[in-house]
Design a protein around this motif. Structure first.
Motif, PDB file in Angstrom:
ATOM      1  N   SER A 179       2.318   1.791  -3.382  1.00 44.19           N
ATOM      2  CA  SER A 179       1.270   2.281  -4.283  1.00 44.19           C
ATOM      3  C   SER A 179       0.942   3.748  -4.011  1.00 44.19           C
ATOM      4  CB  SER A 179       0.009   1.420  -4.145  1.00 44.19           C
ATOM      5  OG  SER A 179       0.267   0.111  -4.585  1.00 44.19           O
ATOM      6  N   TYR A 223      -5.444   5.074  -1.112  1.00 45.40           N
ATOM      7  CA  TYR A 223      -4.312   4.433  -0.430  1.00 45.40           C
ATOM      8  C   TYR A 223      -4.072   5.032   0.950  1.00 45.40           C
ATOM      9  CZ  TYR A 223      -3.313   1.772  -4.616  1.00 45.40           C
ATOM     10  OH  TYR A 223      -3.402   0.908  -5.669  1.00 45.40           O
ATOM     11  N   LEU A 251       0.827  -1.205   0.000  1.00 49.00           N
ATOM     12  CA  LEU A 251       0.000   0.000   0.000  1.00 49.00           C
ATOM     13  C   LEU A 251       0.863   1.257   0.000  1.00 49.00           C
ATOM     14  CD1 LEU A 251      -2.727  -1.041   2.605  1.00 49.00           C
ATOM     15  CD2 LEU A 251      -3.050  -0.749   0.135  1.00 49.00           C
TER      16      LEU A 251
END
Length: 160
Positions: A98, A118, A95
């Motif tokens: 990202s 996110y 995460l």
């Protein structure tokens, strides 16, 4: 290497970063080989490549090659989400990678839209993984350190 370049201004550090990044990209084509198997590794590598890119002064060719590779990292992470009902630091790292990539590519509408997503997912994961005393649920000093480092990265690129 990026930090060494920033601290010293010595172009050898900058040159070494881009030589290593270029060598890695050449030797590890997208989705081929062991370096494209673990999403956590892909996420951590993307963060490191972004920091090197931001701390060094890429030529247009170096920038293009690195940005294309980072875009491939983003594609990989989007397609290899390892979400689980059990908290795990692999997912947290994915995460975070990202989120970094979404911030890096925020001029592209898709990525700009992903920043809030996110940010919320990472906050939820921290709520699952961090105990009230600030330690990792894993109970290992190494995981406490890893989770703290991920939190500091998260805090550095968000308005928390």
């Amino acid at each position: 290497l990026g930090s060494a370049y920033q601290l010293t201004g010595n172009p050898l550090y900058e040159k070494a970063f881009f030589e290593q990044a270029n060598s890695w990209i050449t030797a590890n084509p997208f989705l081929l080989g062991i370096n494209w198997v673990c999403a956590m590794d892909v996420a951590i590598r993307a963060i490191n490549l972004m920091w090197g890119y931001l701390l060094c002064q890429p030529t247009p060719h170096q920038a293009e090659r690195l940005i294309c590779s980072l875009y491939e990292h983003a594609i990989y992470l989007a397609a290899n989400d390892t979400a689980s009902d059990k908290a795990n630091n692999h997912y947290l790292a994915e995460l975070l990678g990202s989120l970094y990539l979404s911030v890096f590519f925020k001029s592209i509408p898709y990525f700009e839209d992903q920043i809030d997503f996110y940010t919320k997912k990472i906050t939820q994961e921290f709520d699952k993984q961090i105990q009230p005393d600030g330690t990792s649920y894993e109970g290992s000093t190494a995981y406490h350190r890893l989770d703290t480092e991920m939190y500091l990265h998260f805090a550095s690129i968000t308005d928390i």
